[in-house]
Design an enzyme around this catalytic site. Structure first.
Site, mmCIF file in Angstrom:
data_model
loop_
_atom_site.group_PDB
_atom_site.id
_atom_site.type_symbol
_atom_site.label_atom_id
_atom_site.label_comp_id
_atom_site.label_asym_id
_atom_site.label_seq_id
_atom_site.Cartn_x
_atom_site.Cartn_y
_atom_site.Cartn_z
ATOM 1 N N ARG A 299 0.944 -1.255 0.012
ATOM 2 C CA ARG A 299 -0.098 0.097 -0.170
ATOM 3 C C ARG A 299 0.788 1.288 -0.023
ATOM 4 N NH1 ARG A 299 -4.910 -1.176 -0.209
ATOM 5 N NH2 ARG A 299 -5.747 0.928 0.028
ATOM 6 N N LEU A 300 2.149 1.275 -0.594
ATOM 7 C CA LEU A 300 2.906 2.257 -0.457
ATOM 8 C C LEU A 300 2.535 2.774 -2.139
ATOM 9 C CD1 LEU A 300 6.272 1.250 1.148
ATOM 10 C CD2 LEU A 300 4.198 2.536 2.177
#
Length: 206
Positions: free
Chosen positions: A183-184
Site C-alpha cells: 500500500r505504498l
C-alpha cells in the site's frame, strides 16, 4: 522551447497532465474489457449534500473533460446549483486511478448538436423520451414515450432536445494514483490557480 513553456522544478506547462492522462487512457482502452471511459461523477447541491454516479467521458483536451446528460436530471440540477464537481477513473486491470476536480459549465449548443448527431437513433429518441431522474409508474411509461417520439419524428432527423447536452469540467486539480506494494502507492498531484496558469506538481504520501 521558449522560457514561458520551459518546465521548472515543481512546475509544468499547461498541457502536461493531459499528456499523462492520454497515455494512461490509451493503456486503459487496450487493457480494460469494458468501459475504460467510465468515470464517477460527484456533484453536490446548494446545501452541500453530495451525490455520485457513473457517466462516460466523451472528449478531453486542455479545455477540460466532457460528458453528456439530461440538463434536467438530478446531476444537471445540482450542477446548476453548485458548479463544482469531481471525476474519478478507476482502471482495475492497470491498478491506476485518476482523480479530477474543477468547475463545470455547459458546452456550447453547436458542440452538443455535433455530438448528438453521432448517437444511434435509438439513443437520440431516448433523450427525448426519458424524463431523467423523475419517478414513473412502470416500464410502460417509458416505452409509451419512446413510441410517441418515434412516431413524431418518423424517418426524419431527430434534433437535439434543449434539455440535453454536454458539460465540460475544467480541472484545477488532477491526481494520478498507481498501486504500490504494501500500500505504498505512487501519487502525483497537479494543481493550478487559474485556467491559463501552468501546473504545480507535488508528490503525495500514500
Amino acid at each position: 522551447m521558449d522560457e514561458k513553456n520551459t518546465p521548472k522544478f515543481g512546475h509544468e506547462p499547461h498541457d502536461a497532465p493531459y499528456e499523462m492522462f492520454q497515455k494512461w487512457f490509451d493503456e486503459a482502452k487496450a487493457a480494460e474489457k469494458a468501459y475504460p471511459d467510465a468515470m464517477t461523477l460527484a456533484t453536490a447541491d446548494a446545501q452541500g449534500r453530495p451525490s455520485a454516479r457513473i457517466v462516460l467521458l466523451k472528449e478531453f483536451d486542455p479545455r477540460g473533460f466532457v460528458f453528456y446528460t439530461n440538463y434536467e436530471s438530478r446531476k444537471g440540477e445540482q450542477l446548476g446549483e453548485n458548479g463544482y464537481a469531481a471525476l474519478c477513473f478507476h482502471w482495475k486491470t492497470l491498478e491506476k486511478c485518476v482523480r479530477i476536480e474543477g468547475k463545470v459549465s455547459k458546452v456550447d449548443a453547436a458542440e452538443s448538436d455535433e455530438y448528438f448527431a453521432t448517437r444511434p437513433r435509438g439513443s437520440q429518441l431516448g433523450a427525448w423520451a426519458s424524463i431523467q431522474s423523475r419517478p414513473m409508474s412502470g416500464r410502460f411509461d417509458l416505452e409509451k414515450r419512446v413510441a410517441e417520439f418515434t412516431a413524431k419524428f418518423g424517418l426524419g432527423k431527430v434534433p437535439r432536445p434543449d434539455h440535453w447536452g454536454g458539460f465540460r469540467l475544467v480541472p484545477d486539480r488532477i491526481e494520478f494514483w498507481s498501486e504500490g506494494k504494501f500500500r505504498l502507492h505512487d501519487r502525483k498531484l497537479y494543481t493550478r490557480d487559474s485556467d491559463d496558469a501552468g501546473w504545480n506538481i507535488d508528490k503525495l504520501f500514500p
